[in-house]
Design a protein around this motif. Sequence first.
Motif, PDB file in Angstrom:
ATOM      1  N   ILE A  48       3.638   0.625   2.985  1.00  0.00           N
ATOM      2  CA  ILE A  48       3.473  -0.415   3.991  1.00  0.00           C
ATOM      3  C   ILE A  48       2.961  -1.681   3.309  1.00  0.00           C
ATOM      4  O   ILE A  48       2.170  -1.612   2.357  1.00  0.00           O
ATOM      5  N   GLU A  49       3.413  -2.833   3.768  1.00  0.00           N
ATOM      6  CA  GLU A  49       2.932  -4.104   3.235  1.00  0.00           C
ATOM      7  C   GLU A  49       1.620  -4.480   3.912  1.00  0.00           C
ATOM      8  O   GLU A  49       1.550  -4.557   5.129  1.00  0.00           O
ATOM      9  N   ILE A  50       0.591  -4.737   3.113  1.00  0.00           N
ATOM     10  CA  ILE A  50      -0.731  -5.081   3.624  1.00  0.00           C
ATOM     11  C   ILE A  50      -1.079  -6.537   3.328  1.00  0.00           C
ATOM     12  O   ILE A  50      -1.726  -7.223   4.125  1.00  0.00           O
ATOM     13  N   GLY A  51      -0.649  -7.035   2.194  1.00  0.00           N
ATOM     14  CA  GLY A  51      -1.003  -8.392   1.772  1.00  0.00           C
ATOM     15  C   GLY A  51      -1.901  -8.356   0.557  1.00  0.00           C
ATOM     16  O   GLY A  51      -2.550  -7.346   0.253  1.00  0.00           O
ATOM     17  N   GLU A  52      -1.967  -9.476  -0.162  1.00  0.00           N
ATOM     18  CA  GLU A  52      -2.708  -9.524  -1.416  1.00  0.00           C
ATOM     19  C   GLU A  52      -4.116 -10.074  -1.263  1.00  0.00           C
ATOM     20  O   GLU A  52      -4.861 -10.152  -2.248  1.00  0.00           O
ATOM     21  N   ALA A  53      -4.511 -10.442  -0.072  1.00  0.00           N
ATOM     22  CA  ALA A  53      -5.825 -11.050   0.117  1.00  0.00           C
ATOM     23  C   ALA A  53      -6.905 -10.032   0.429  1.00  0.00           C
ATOM     24  O   ALA A  53      -8.039 -10.396   0.746  1.00  0.00           O
ATOM     25  N   VAL A  54      -6.581  -8.749   0.341  1.00  0.00           N
ATOM     26  CA  VAL A  54      -7.553  -7.710   0.681  1.00  0.00           C
ATOM     27  C   VAL A  54      -7.598  -6.656  -0.415  1.00  0.00           C
ATOM     28  O   VAL A  54      -6.709  -6.573  -1.267  1.00  0.00           O
ATOM     29  N   GLU A  55      -8.645  -5.880  -0.385  1.00  0.00           N
ATOM     30  CA  GLU A  55      -8.771  -4.730  -1.267  1.00  0.00           C
ATOM     31  C   GLU A  55      -9.096  -3.503  -0.429  1.00  0.00           C
ATOM     32  O   GLU A  55      -9.738  -3.612   0.620  1.00  0.00           O
ATOM     33  N   VAL A  56      -8.619  -2.370  -0.886  1.00  0.00           N
ATOM     34  CA  VAL A  56      -8.865  -1.140  -0.168  1.00  0.00           C
ATOM     35  C   VAL A  56     -10.143  -0.507  -0.703  1.00  0.00           C
ATOM     36  O   VAL A  56     -10.377  -0.458  -1.919  1.00  0.00           O
ATOM     37  N   PHE A  74     -10.877  -4.851   8.098  1.00  0.00           N
ATOM     38  CA  PHE A  74     -10.143  -4.125   9.132  1.00  0.00           C
ATOM     39  C   PHE A  74      -9.866  -2.728   8.611  1.00  0.00           C
ATOM     40  O   PHE A  74     -10.026  -2.442   7.420  1.00  0.00           O
ATOM     41  N   SER A  75      -9.469  -1.855   9.498  1.00  0.00           N
ATOM     42  CA  SER A  75      -9.203  -0.470   9.105  1.00  0.00           C
ATOM     43  C   SER A  75      -7.899   0.000   9.733  1.00  0.00           C
ATOM     44  O   SER A  75      -7.458  -0.530  10.756  1.00  0.00           O
ATOM     45  N   ILE A  76      -7.286   0.982   9.099  1.00  0.00           N
ATOM     46  CA  ILE A  76      -6.070   1.601   9.622  1.00  0.00           C
ATOM     47  C   ILE A  76      -6.298   3.113   9.675  1.00  0.00           C
ATOM     48  O   ILE A  76      -6.412   3.764   8.631  1.00  0.00           O
ATOM     49  N   PRO A  77      -6.372   3.674  10.876  1.00  0.00           N
ATOM     50  CA  PRO A  77      -6.529   5.138  10.983  1.00  0.00           C
ATOM     51  C   PRO A  77      -5.247   5.847  10.578  1.00  0.00           C
ATOM     52  O   PRO A  77      -4.144   5.282  10.671  1.00  0.00           O
ATOM     53  N   ALA A  78      -5.376   7.069  10.136  1.00  0.00           N
ATOM     54  CA  ALA A  78      -4.210   7.829   9.666  1.00  0.00           C
ATOM     55  C   ALA A  78      -3.188   8.021  10.772  1.00  0.00           C
ATOM     56  O   ALA A  78      -1.978   7.981  10.526  1.00  0.00           O
ATOM     57  N   HIS A  79      -3.645   8.201  12.014  1.00  0.00           N
ATOM     58  CA  HIS A  79      -2.690   8.434  13.101  1.00  0.00           C
ATOM     59  C   HIS A  79      -1.840   7.190  13.367  1.00  0.00           C
ATOM     60  O   HIS A  79      -0.700   7.291  13.810  1.00  0.00           O
ATOM     61  N   LEU A  80      -2.378   6.009  13.066  1.00  0.00           N
ATOM     62  CA  LEU A  80      -1.607   4.783  13.245  1.00  0.00           C
ATOM     63  C   LEU A  80      -0.682   4.552  12.050  1.00  0.00           C
ATOM     64  O   LEU A  80       0.467   4.117  12.207  1.00  0.00           O
ATOM     65  N   MET A  81      -1.162   4.849  10.848  1.00  0.00           N
ATOM     66  CA  MET A  81      -0.328   4.684   9.661  1.00  0.00           C
ATOM     67  C   MET A  81       0.940   5.527   9.757  1.00  0.00           C
ATOM     68  O   MET A  81       2.019   5.110   9.318  1.00  0.00           O
ATOM     69  N   SER A  82       0.828   6.664  10.393  1.00  0.00           N
ATOM     70  CA  SER A  82       1.971   7.574  10.462  1.00  0.00           C
ATOM     71  C   SER A  82       3.081   7.066  11.367  1.00  0.00           C
ATOM     72  O   SER A  82       4.179   7.619  11.359  1.00  0.00           O
ATOM     73  N   CYS A 109       3.419   3.365  11.807  1.00  0.00           N
ATOM     74  CA  CYS A 109       3.723   1.967  11.478  1.00  0.00           C
ATOM     75  C   CYS A 109       4.205   1.787  10.044  1.00  0.00           C
ATOM     76  O   CYS A 109       4.704   0.719   9.689  1.00  0.00           O
ATOM     77  N   ALA A 110       4.074   2.810   9.213  1.00  0.00           N
ATOM     78  CA  ALA A 110       4.506   2.719   7.817  1.00  0.00           C
ATOM     79  C   ALA A 110       5.860   3.395   7.634  1.00  0.00           C
ATOM     80  O   ALA A 110       6.341   4.133   8.497  1.00  0.00           O
ATOM     81  N   LYS A 111       6.469   3.126   6.493  1.00  0.00           N
ATOM     82  CA  LYS A 111       7.693   3.814   6.128  1.00  0.00           C
ATOM     83  C   LYS A 111       7.319   5.163   5.531  1.00  0.00           C
ATOM     84  O   LYS A 111       6.547   5.242   4.578  1.00  0.00           O
ATOM     85  N   LEU A 112       7.847   6.258   6.108  1.00  0.00           N
ATOM     86  CA  LEU A 112       7.469   7.608   5.705  1.00  0.00           C
ATOM     87  C   LEU A 112       8.589   8.297   4.944  1.00  0.00           C
ATOM     88  O   LEU A 112       9.769   7.971   5.118  1.00  0.00           O
ATOM     89  N   LEU A 121       0.843  -1.189   0.000  1.00  0.00           N
ATOM     90  CA  LEU A 121       0.000   0.000   0.000  1.00  0.00           C
ATOM     91  C   LEU A 121       0.881   1.242   0.000  1.00  0.00           C
ATOM     92  O   LEU A 121       1.800   1.367   0.800  1.00  0.00           O
ATOM     93  N   THR A 122       0.604   2.138  -0.942  1.00  0.00           N
ATOM     94  CA  THR A 122       1.310   3.416  -0.983  1.00  0.00           C
ATOM     95  C   THR A 122       0.291   4.534  -1.004  1.00  0.00           C
ATOM     96  O   THR A 122      -0.876   4.337  -1.383  1.00  0.00           O
ATOM     97  N   GLY A 123       0.726   5.712  -0.620  1.00  0.00           N
ATOM     98  CA  GLY A 123      -0.171   6.855  -0.625  1.00  0.00           C
ATOM     99  C   GLY A 123       0.494   8.052   0.014  1.00  0.00           C
ATOM    100  O   GLY A 123       1.706   8.057   0.276  1.00  0.00           O
ATOM    101  N   ILE A 124      -0.310   9.065   0.262  1.00  0.00           N
ATOM    102  CA  ILE A 124       0.186  10.305   0.856  1.00  0.00           C
ATOM    103  C   ILE A 124      -0.663  10.665   2.062  1.00  0.00           C
ATOM    104  O   ILE A 124      -1.902  10.600   2.018  1.00  0.00           O
ATOM    105  N   LEU A 125       0.012  11.015   3.139  1.00  0.00           N
ATOM    106  CA  LEU A 125      -0.637  11.576   4.313  1.00  0.00           C
ATOM    107  C   LEU A 125      -0.519  13.090   4.239  1.00  0.00           C
ATOM    108  O   LEU A 125       0.522  13.629   3.855  1.00  0.00           O
TER     109      LEU A 125
END
Length: 329
Positions: free
Chosen positions: A87-95, A117-125, A127-130, A68-72
């Motif tokens: 961040i690596e999410i896996g291939e068994a899901v869709e956003v 499941f969900s990932i809030p922006a405050h957690l992504m910031s 747990c992901a590579k920024l 998963l890639t994107g911009i905060l």
Amino acid sequence: MYKKRFTDLSLGFYSNGSLILHPANIEKINNESDEIRELADDCHIYLIVSRPRASYFPGTIVLENGVLTGILRCSVLGAEHHVAFTIEIGEAVEVKDLQYPFVNLRFECFDDPDEWFSIPAHLMSVCAKLSDRVLSDLEVEYVGMSYAGGKRSAKDRLISHSTLQAVMADMSRDQPDREVMVVLERYEPPQVLMLMNGRDKSLNPDEDRNIVVDLNRAQNEISKDLQICLIEAGLIKYFQPKYNDIYKKRFPHPSHEILKEVYSIDFGAVTVELNSEDLNVRLGSATRKAGSHHIANFDLHDPAVRTSFFNTMNVEGGPDAEMLSGPVY
């Protein structure tokens, strides 16, 4: 008053286990795994921290080959700022499509849409590579503790903590582009360090302390309550948080009740370490630059006669405790 000895002793505290969470999720810790609940119950030190309020930038979120890639998006002193994440999410899901207010991403399983499941922006910031550190450098606003004989953890106190509510209210008014997070820290029992002052010719080794007796006293008489108080006081003095008015710029000082037991066992120094590597964040304040591992050193010798505990060569004008404090990395 502390008497300098040929053999000096120092108490060293280090953190071992931490959690970071949004204030809204404090009570939800009880729904987490046994490991997380046990860690939370063992955390008696907490830090109220802040950083720019993060949200997802609509139209930038891409999930491809399980990555998963994107911009905060956040605001820094009124100017919009973009931080790319991976961040690596896996291939068994869709956003799923991102919905206003763009602070939560929902993922559904291909095999069963009812599983999600969900990932809030405050957690992504955290747990992901920024792409930069604007969202992973946290400012320490307040340091507190809760022990009560070991029966009350930091989590328990924060559930109805007036200072946390006050910090959030003040920041909502004065810094609406920042959000509050909470860091919980678990500390191990102190390590006792020894230093032989062989270069100080004014000290007679024949008049030295009984090391075995003092080490036993350190183990038996420095209670867990006192340990937690010393850690809290040391972190407050070190970071000098805006919302702390007890101990700030005043520790160590002989008038503090929490030092009486330490002085009685002839301890020359206290060191408090704080590590946030496992949280993927750096901590800092207005007086301390951000770092992943902080060491706060405090010399407890009589200022009028001391040679600093941390000046191991006993060189006049050598480094003192404050000069050896700071973020290591």
